[in-house]
Write a protein that holds these residues in place. Structure first.
Motif, mmCIF file in Angstrom:
data_model
loop_
_atom_site.group_PDB
_atom_site.id
_atom_site.type_symbol
_atom_site.label_atom_id
_atom_site.label_comp_id
_atom_site.label_asym_id
_atom_site.label_seq_id
_atom_site.Cartn_x
_atom_site.Cartn_y
_atom_site.Cartn_z
ATOM 1 N N ARG A 1 0.927 -1.271 -0.055
ATOM 2 C CA ARG A 1 0.118 -0.161 -0.074
ATOM 3 C C ARG A 1 0.835 1.278 0.044
ATOM 4 O O ARG A 1 0.471 2.334 -0.542
ATOM 5 N N TRP A 2 2.005 1.151 0.632
ATOM 6 C CA TRP A 2 3.115 2.172 0.890
ATOM 7 C C TRP A 2 4.318 2.434 0.001
ATOM 8 O O TRP A 2 5.156 3.043 0.076
ATOM 9 N N GLY A 3 4.133 1.134 -0.899
ATOM 10 C CA GLY A 3 5.455 1.057 -1.720
ATOM 11 C C GLY A 3 6.738 0.630 -0.932
ATOM 12 O O GLY A 3 7.779 0.873 -1.598
ATOM 13 N N LEU A 4 6.482 -0.169 -0.053
ATOM 14 C CA LEU A 4 7.565 -0.560 0.885
ATOM 15 C C LEU A 4 8.155 -2.025 0.658
ATOM 16 O O LEU A 4 8.709 -2.772 1.631
ATOM 17 N N GLY A 5 7.773 -2.724 -0.319
ATOM 18 C CA GLY A 5 7.995 -3.987 -0.335
ATOM 19 C C GLY A 5 9.416 -4.401 -0.386
ATOM 20 O O GLY A 5 9.620 -5.479 0.176
ATOM 21 N N GLY A 6 10.119 -3.530 -0.707
ATOM 22 C CA GLY A 6 11.677 -4.023 -0.731
ATOM 23 C C GLY A 6 12.341 -4.173 0.726
ATOM 24 O O GLY A 6 13.270 -4.770 1.266
ATOM 25 N N GLU A 7 11.487 -3.765 1.745
ATOM 26 C CA GLU A 7 11.949 -3.722 3.001
ATOM 27 C C GLU A 7 11.300 -4.672 4.020
ATOM 28 O O GLU A 7 11.193 -4.881 5.342
ATOM 29 N N ALA A 8 10.486 -5.963 3.201
ATOM 30 C CA ALA A 8 9.904 -7.009 3.864
ATOM 31 C C ALA A 8 10.856 -7.913 4.517
ATOM 32 O O ALA A 8 11.847 -8.090 4.245
ATOM 33 N N VAL A 9 10.381 -8.070 5.715
ATOM 34 C CA VAL A 9 11.079 -9.284 6.444
ATOM 35 C C VAL A 9 10.297 -10.729 6.643
ATOM 36 O O VAL A 9 8.910 -10.562 6.542
ATOM 37 N N GLN A 10 11.045 -11.715 6.646
ATOM 38 C CA GLN A 10 10.259 -12.895 6.607
ATOM 39 C C GLN A 10 9.440 -13.389 7.897
ATOM 40 O O GLN A 10 8.689 -14.200 8.093
ATOM 41 N N GLN A 11 10.086 -12.869 9.016
ATOM 42 C CA GLN A 11 9.664 -12.935 10.264
ATOM 43 C C GLN A 11 9.736 -12.059 11.159
ATOM 44 O O GLN A 11 10.736 -11.087 11.131
ATOM 45 N N SER A 12 9.000 -11.867 12.421
ATOM 46 C CA SER A 12 9.073 -10.900 13.387
ATOM 47 C C SER A 12 10.010 -11.419 14.315
ATOM 48 O O SER A 12 10.044 -12.746 14.776
ATOM 49 N N ARG A 13 11.033 -10.765 14.936
ATOM 50 C CA ARG A 13 12.015 -11.226 16.187
ATOM 51 C C ARG A 13 11.836 -10.080 17.213
ATOM 52 O O ARG A 13 11.783 -9.145 17.253
ATOM 53 N N ILE A 14 12.214 -10.904 18.526
ATOM 54 C CA ILE A 14 11.967 -10.241 19.615
ATOM 55 C C ILE A 14 13.529 -9.890 19.969
ATOM 56 O O ILE A 14 14.494 -10.713 20.145
ATOM 57 N N ASN A 15 14.012 -8.661 19.907
ATOM 58 C CA ASN A 15 15.208 -8.077 20.593
ATOM 59 C C ASN A 15 16.532 -8.693 19.790
ATOM 60 O O ASN A 15 17.297 -9.417 20.463
ATOM 61 N N PRO A 16 16.541 -8.817 18.489
ATOM 62 C CA PRO A 16 17.500 -9.240 17.544
ATOM 63 C C PRO A 16 18.899 -8.379 17.878
ATOM 64 O O PRO A 16 18.613 -7.494 18.558
ATOM 65 N N PRO A 17 20.029 -8.755 17.542
ATOM 66 C CA PRO A 17 21.053 -8.024 17.289
ATOM 67 C C PRO A 17 20.813 -6.565 16.847
ATOM 68 O O PRO A 17 20.169 -6.597 15.792
ATOM 69 N N GLY A 18 21.408 -5.635 17.384
ATOM 70 C CA GLY A 18 20.992 -4.148 16.664
ATOM 71 C C GLY A 18 22.242 -3.610 16.596
ATOM 72 O O GLY A 18 23.550 -4.086 16.627
ATOM 73 N N LEU A 19 22.218 -2.201 16.135
ATOM 74 C CA LEU A 19 23.227 -1.343 15.758
ATOM 75 C C LEU A 19 24.295 -1.316 17.140
ATOM 76 O O LEU A 19 23.676 -0.993 18.205
ATOM 77 N N PRO A 20 25.538 -1.779 16.840
ATOM 78 C CA PRO A 20 26.312 -1.647 17.959
ATOM 79 C C PRO A 20 26.499 -0.214 18.752
ATOM 80 O O PRO A 20 26.097 0.806 18.285
ATOM 81 N N LYS A 21 26.833 -0.517 20.043
ATOM 82 C CA LYS A 21 27.003 0.656 20.898
ATOM 83 C C LYS A 21 27.994 1.569 20.457
ATOM 84 O O LYS A 21 28.738 1.258 19.905
ATOM 85 N N LYS A 22 27.879 3.028 20.564
ATOM 86 C CA LYS A 22 28.830 3.920 20.475
ATOM 87 C C LYS A 22 30.158 3.538 21.023
ATOM 88 O O LYS A 22 30.221 2.965 21.978
ATOM 89 N N ALA A 23 31.122 3.741 20.358
ATOM 90 C CA ALA A 23 32.647 3.497 20.838
ATOM 91 C C ALA A 23 32.826 4.669 22.197
ATOM 92 O O ALA A 23 32.470 5.874 22.041
ATOM 93 N N PRO A 24 33.312 4.033 23.338
ATOM 94 C CA PRO A 24 33.716 4.930 24.302
ATOM 95 C C PRO A 24 34.246 6.292 23.852
ATOM 96 O O PRO A 24 35.431 6.159 23.034
#
Length: 328
Positions: free
Chosen positions: A305-328
């Motif tokens: 509906r919004w033209g976002l087909g290229g951003e589809a995921v196959q499954q929803s995940r709870i708390n997957p690995p994310g953007l690493p923390k900022k360097a100290p």
């Protein structure tokens, strides 16, 4: 000669700025007639009306709804916050200039339907959305939120879309992007407090460590502000969500996308997710609602509906690995 040339440059710049304002206003509000409420771009049709008659809905799933925390279930509403001005097609104002619509509202509505709740959609500035979740004033933050390792310390996530960023330049820019070194010495716009800001800061630190000029980072809260900055060449580029950039490029013809990136950089494919307060019992049923929508084709209908087909995921995940923390 110089005076006339200067006048011509200012005239061209003013024309570009006014054109951008007109196009943004036409896409995101101000229309009185039905003709303003539907827009077609490159074969993709967008419903810009406040009624959103074409929004995708779902039936309540009792087994999932029963797992919603009692306080929310008894209240009967799912209170969702998000940025009012995230930009089309994610979260933006309809033609009445009051009603917030977009893909992120559709996903929030779909989750609420499956949980048997009425959607209570609210808006706030980006940073204030986190504050609202922290205080318990809202149940969830659904507004192009990226999973990051730092955020996972305070919040739970259920993913529903890939996070792809785009570097958007004025169409007549005389430079292009090859790698992060290309940004050295450039003035690049970004949203404050976003994962794209974190990525841009990391690139700048790496460039400076190599002896390259700093990236001049300019912060923006409203999409219309950075659109104007790009049109007037006060910015060399803007790093933001790819759906926003793609919509802007298609509807104005004044800018171009020169590169796209994962929202987590080179580390992994970042994902967009529903954010809730950590361990409050809501993320489980939200995750199941999203997976139900994926499994039954409702999810894909929202993306299309919004033209976002290229951003589809196959499954929803709870708390997957994310953007690493900022360097100290």
């Amino acid at each position: 000669m110089r005076v006339q040339a200067g006048i011509r440059r200012r005239t061209v710049m003013l024309t570009a700025v006014l054109s951008t304002v007109a196009l943004v206003a036409g896409a995101c509000g101000g229309g009185d007639g039905a003709g303003d409420e539907v827009r077609s771009v490159n074969g993709q049709t967008y419903d810009l009306s406040p009624q959103q008659a074409s929004r995708v809905h779902a039936d309540k799933v009792d087994s999932i709804a029963a797992q919603v925390p009692a306080a929310i279930r008894d209240r009967g509403t799912l209170i969702v916050t998000g940025s009012a001005d995230a930009g089309a097609p994610l979260r933006f104002y309809a033609t009445d200039d009051r009603t917030v619509i977009g893909s992120e509202l559709d996903f929030a509505s779909l989750v609420a339907d499956i949980l048997g709740l009425k959607l209570d959609a609210r808006t706030a500035d980006w940073a204030q959305n986190f504050v609202a979740v922290d205080s318990g004033a809202v149940d969830a933050f659904i507004s192009n939120v990226t999973v990051t390792e730092e955020r996972k310390e305070k919040y739970d996530f259920a993913t529903y879309r890939k996070d792809t960023l785009a570097l958007e330049l004025p169409k007549d820019a005389n430079w292009t992007y090859k790698d992060r070194e290309s940004l050295a010495g450039k003035r690049i716009g970004v949203g404050s407090g976003t994962n794209q800001e974190q990525l841009l800061v990391q690139w700048d630190q790496q460039n400076v460590a190599q002896g390259l000029p700093k990236i001049e980072i300019a912060y923006y809260q409203k999409t219309t502000d950075y659109y104007l900055a790009l049109a007037s060449h006060r910015l060399d580029g803007f790093l933001g969500p790819d759906p926003d950039a793609a919509y802007h490029v298609a509807t104005t013809g004044q800018t171009k996308i020169v590169s796209t990136f994962s929202g987590a950089g080179d580390a992994l494919q970042a994902e967009i997710a529903v954010l809730t307060k950590k361990d409050n019992g809501l993320i489980g049923p939200v995750h199941q609602a999203l997976q139900h929508a994926i499994d039954h084709g409702l999810y894909r209908k929202v993306l299309d509906r919004w033209g976002l087909g290229g951003e589809a995921v196959q499954q929803s995940r709870i708390n997957p690995p994310g953007l690493p923390k900022k360097a100290p």
